[in-house]
Every structure is written in structure tokens, then in C-alpha cells.
Design an enzyme around this catalytic site. Structure first.
Site, PDB file in Angstrom:
ATOM      1  N   GLU A   1     -36.517  68.663 -37.528  1.00 14.43           N
ATOM      2  CA  GLU A   1     -35.094  68.313 -37.631  1.00 14.43           C
ATOM      3  C   GLU A   1     -34.220  69.563 -37.729  1.00 14.43           C
ATOM      4  OE1 GLU A   1     -33.868  65.491 -37.061  1.00 14.43           O
ATOM      5  OE2 GLU A   1     -35.403  63.991 -37.507  1.00 14.43           O
TER       6      GLU A   1
ATOM      7  N   ARG B   1     -31.531  70.208 -34.690  1.00 15.04           N
ATOM      8  CA  ARG B   1     -30.114  70.064 -35.047  1.00 15.04           C
ATOM      9  C   ARG B   1     -29.460  71.410 -35.330  1.00 15.04           C
ATOM     10  NH1 ARG B   1     -29.484  64.151 -37.929  1.00 15.04           N
ATOM     11  NH2 ARG B   1     -31.616  63.461 -37.594  1.00 15.04           N
TER      12      ARG B   1
ATOM     13  N   ASP C   1     -42.517  60.972 -28.358  1.00 16.77           N
ATOM     14  CA  ASP C   1     -41.409  61.071 -27.402  1.00 16.77           C
ATOM     15  C   ASP C   1     -41.028  62.452 -26.874  1.00 16.77           C
ATOM     16  OD1 ASP C   1     -40.364  61.722 -29.918  1.00 16.77           O
ATOM     17  OD2 ASP C   1     -38.870  60.133 -29.952  1.00 16.77           O
TER      18      ASP C   1
ATOM     19  N   GLU D   1     -30.490  57.053 -27.121  1.00 13.55           N
ATOM     20  CA  GLU D   1     -31.462  57.202 -26.028  1.00 13.55           C
ATOM     21  C   GLU D   1     -31.139  56.370 -24.786  1.00 13.55           C
ATOM     22  OE1 GLU D   1     -32.958  58.705 -29.692  1.00 13.55           O
ATOM     23  OE2 GLU D   1     -32.331  56.653 -29.248  1.00 13.55           O
TER      24      GLU D   1
END
Length: 457
Positions: free
Chosen positions: A79, A83, A212, A346
Site C-alpha cells: 500500500e 499510493r 490481480d 476497476e
């Protein structure tokens, strides 16, 4: 929508990680260690691209005066990378402001100790102050997660570019080397790997959460290298072949979807997170075998269509967290626990890519349906909130304006309705938090091309 979301964040949650719009306060959470201002870092490029310069300057000032990287909490390596590292890199490449470069260099260095494992596969959690790292308590047998250690490549290559220090690229190339070497069941990459032994921990394969963005970063690494990274290309098309052979299914109603794979047994569900794959297969269509180009574009369109169906088949016209293809209904959530929508990007992301690739007007129509649904069901008095059940019109809000709503959902919507020359795909690759990173040509032209982004306003 961006201005409304931002203004309320600024008013009620400034400097915190996210806005809680119903209670009108800030949320810090525990994903980013002691880091603050996630919504600010995630919004820098969106504000800049949209020409919201006053808001952008407020954000920049906060980075200058208040972004403190000397934190001591436990942070998710993944993360923080997508980010904070991604957001600061993009802000630097779009604006040329040295401030972002020096901050991202400082932060990048703090992530390196996570790689101090017997295999070089990083652990998932790191204390940014002490450098100690460990695995998530819930990940089976102390394993690292494919989508976490596999989603560092784009940012780390750019960290090496900017610092002229090869260590970042070496760390991520080492991960790739190990993945190339080990046996893959049916050519598939399971979601859990031991950072100690370098072996798979269980045979669960998913194109949704846990897997993913590993696949996304393979094709994007190839594209970002100006199509010189042959290993990434080989791994991506090899993985896609295995996914098609083992996971891609067609429902009785004619919907193409990606099932999950548990030790050879298919689970006929698809997560909202897996809906990025329409866009991924689309942007990778051109560089596979020439005879497969149309096949890949068709597959991308079919998956994007299925994800749109998951939106259309709900009362709110927003899609659930996960939807199933067994037990009667198709592209609908059966479990109560799968019915929520947390402002995820998404599906809209795939609309944006499919629009850029085909210019079929249906993708803009679908995007506008999502805008109207967001406005009707997620906009509250002081921001945007996720909802707990997409199948009921009486909204129960979750009181969270996710930072990725500002970074991804609204950016992809804006790009869907913009001309193709705003962040053209031949010059930029988006990280998995929708932060645009420039394609790396040879060094001279790279340095020259980076600062040629013209502010649209």
C-alpha cells in the site's frame, strides 16, 4: 465530483488518511504505518491533471510542510508503494518539482529492509522506523502475497532511474528471477509464497484480490520499458495462456468470466478487483502473437461486458464486491457479505482502456451510468461514501471516502471523457493506484520527455 470530494476532505479530515463523510472526521487506519495524508498524496496528480490548481497547491504545500516520513508504525509495503511512492513519483514526473523527488527517494530507502529475507522475496509488513519486517498474521504459514511482492516493479524501476542507484531494480528483478525458476502448477502463479523457502504455500490462484496486480505489472513493465523488457513479455503471455486454459469460463447465459482456482477445483466467482483484467488484456492485445491480437481484444471486451453486467443487474447500478455464476443467478452476489461497493475503480478502469482502444461509444455510456449511480447513491452531504448493499435502494453508507476514489475512480472517469492526448498510453503507464509513470526510453530522451506534460488548463 473531485472538487466536492476534495473540499470535504480538506474541511473535515485534512492531513488524515481518509475522510469519514457521515461523521465528518478523519480516519487514520493502520495500513500506512505512521504515514499520514494518503488522500493528499493520492490526489496530487488527479488535481493537477484536472487543472484544479488552487487545490493542487494546497496539497503540494502540505507535502512540503507536513509529510513526515519518520514514522514508526507497521505499514503495508504494497500500500505504501502504490499510493505514496506511486503518488510522489507521478507528481514529480508531471510537475518537475524537486520536492516530490527528494521525498520519494527518502521513502524508497525505508522500504528496502523488507527485502532482507532468505529468498529476497519481501515480507508484507514493515516498520518504516526500525526497518523490521514480518508477514501478515492472516497469510498462511508466514507467506508473502503474489499481488504484494509482484506489484513493486514499476515504482522500483523508476526509483532506480531517479536515484541512479540500481539497488531498487535489482530487488525487483530478483523477485522475477525466483518466480521464473520455480515450478508453476499448470503454468499458474499461486497467491501465497514463502519468503523463507521460496516455495508456493498453497495452490490458490486468483485474478482478483491477492493475485490481480502481479499480472497487470508484467504487461505494464514490458510497456514501460519501451517494449525492451523481454522477460516481462514472456511471463505475461505465458501467464495469460495458463489463465485462459484454466480460469476463463463462459456461463450458461453467455457471460465470459474468470473463475478462481483452488488446487485444481474452480470456484465460479469473480471479484470486483478482477474487473481490471478487461483493460489489462486490452492493452496487451497488440504485442502478443499477431494471430491472437483480435482474440485478446474480444476477450477484453467480453470480460468488460461481464463486469458491466454486474453493475446493470443491481438495483443501484453499482457492482458488488464479488459476484457468482453458480446457483441460478449470473454476475450477481449471492452472499450478504459480498454485496458492498466501496467506491472501487476497476470496472471504470476497464471502460477507460476499452474506450481508448476501440472508441466504441458504449464505454462512455457505461461510464456515465456509473457517474449517475455514484451521484445518486454514494454522494452524501459531506463527501462520497461506499454503500453496504448494491441491491437495495435504501442506502446504508459505510462512512468512508477511500483515497483510491480520488486517485483512481475519478481519474479514470475524467480520462474516459477526455481526449486521448491527455496522458496518452504511448507515453504513460498507470500504476495500480492510477498514478501515471512515464515510459522509459533511452536516458537522454527520457529526461527531456518527462517534463513535457502540458497542464490542460
Amino acid at each position: 465530483m473531485m472538487k466536492f470530494a476534495w473540499d470535504n476532505y480538506k474541511r473535515y479530515a485534512w492531513g488524515k488518511n481518509e475522510l469519514r463523510p457521515l461523521t465528518r472526521n478523519g480516519h487514520i487506519g493502520n495500513m500506512f504505518g505512521g504515514l499520514r495524508g494518503a488522500s493528499i498524496i493520492d490526489s496530487l496528480d488527479t488535481l493537477y491533471i484536472m487543472g484544479l490548481m488552487e487545490e493542487y497547491n494546497d496539497a503540494k504545500d502540505w507535502v512540503q510542510t507536513s509529510l513526515d516520513l519518520n514514522s514508526n508504525g507497521e505499514a503495508s509495503l504494497f500500500e505504501v508503494n502504490i499510493r505514496y511512492v506511486g503518488g510522489l513519483l507521478s507528481a514529480y514526473y508531471l510537475t518537475g518539482e524537486e520536492l516530490y523527488k527528494s521525498k520519494v527517494m527518502e521513502l524508497g530507502e525505508k522500504l528496502l529492509p523488507a527485502f532482507n529475507t532468505p529468498t529476497g522475496i519481501p515480507r508484507g509488513v514493515i516498520n518504516l522506523g526500525s526497518g523490521t519486517s514480518w508477514s501478515w498474521g492472516w497469510a498462511s504459514a508466514g507467506s508473502s502475497i503474489l499481488a504484494e511482492f509482484g506489484t513493486l516493479h514499476l515504482e522500483f524501476v523508476h526509483l532506480s532511474e531517479l536515484s541512479r542507484n540500481p539497488i531498487y531494480t535489482e530487488k525487483v528483478m530478483n523477485i522475477r528471477k525466483l518466480l521464473n525458476k520455480i515450478e508453476k502448477p499448470h503454468g499458474l502463479y499461486p497467491n501465497f509464497l514463502s519468503p523463507v523457502s521460496g516455495n508456493w504455500v498453497q495452490h490458490h490462484v486468483s485474478i482478483g484480490g491477492l493475485g490481480d496486480s502481479f499480472y497487470e505489472y508484467l504487461i505494464k513493465s514490458y510497456l514501460m520499458s519501451d517494449k525492451t523488457d523481454g522477460d516481462a513479455k514472456t511471463m505475461y503471455y505465458g501467464a495469460l495462456e495458463a489463465i485462459e486454459a484454466n480460469l476463463v469460463q463462459k456461463s450458461p447465459g453467455g457471460l465470459t468470466y474468470m473463475a478462481e482456482w483452488r488446487g485444481g477445483i474452480l470456484d465460479h466467482k469473480m471479484g470486483h478487483l478482477a474487473c481490471f483484467s478487461g483493460g489489462m488484456i486490452g492493452i496487451g492485445a497488440d504485442d502478443g502473437a499477431p494471430e491472437k491480437r483480435q482474440h485478446y481484444l474480444d476477450l477484453a471486451a467480453e470480460i468488460t461486458h461481464t463486469c458491466h453486467e454486474s453493475y446493470t443487474r443491481s438495483a443501484t447500478k453499482l457492482g458488488p464486491e464479488a459476484f457468482r455464476f453458480d446457483g441460478g443467478g449470473e454476475a450477481t452476489a449471492t452472499r450478504l457479505s459480498d454485496r458492498y461497493y466501496i467506491l472501487r475503480p476497476e470496472v471504470i478502469e476497464s471502460y477507460m482502456y476499452m474506450w481508448r482502444l476501440t472508441h466504441d461509444p458504449k464505454y462512455r455510456e457505461w461510464g456515465w451510468e456509473a457517474v449517475e449511480a455514484l451521484e445518486q447513491h454514494c454522494r452524501v452531504e459531506s463527501g462520497f461514501s461506499g454503500i453496504r448493499d448494491v441491491y437495495t435502494m435504501t442506502a446504508s453508507h459505510d462512512n468512508m471516502q477511500q483515497s483510491f476514489f480520488l486517485s483512481e475512480t475519478l481519474k479514470y472517469l475524467y480520462l474516459l471523457f477526455s481526449d486521448d492526448d491527455l496522458l496518452p498510453l504511448e507515453d504513460w503507464v498507470f500504476n495500480t493506484e492510477a498514478h501515471p509513470l512515464p515510459i522509459i526510453q533511452n536516458h537522454l530522451s527520457f529526461a527531456l520527455s518527462v517534463h513535457c506534460f502540458v497542464n490542460p488548463k
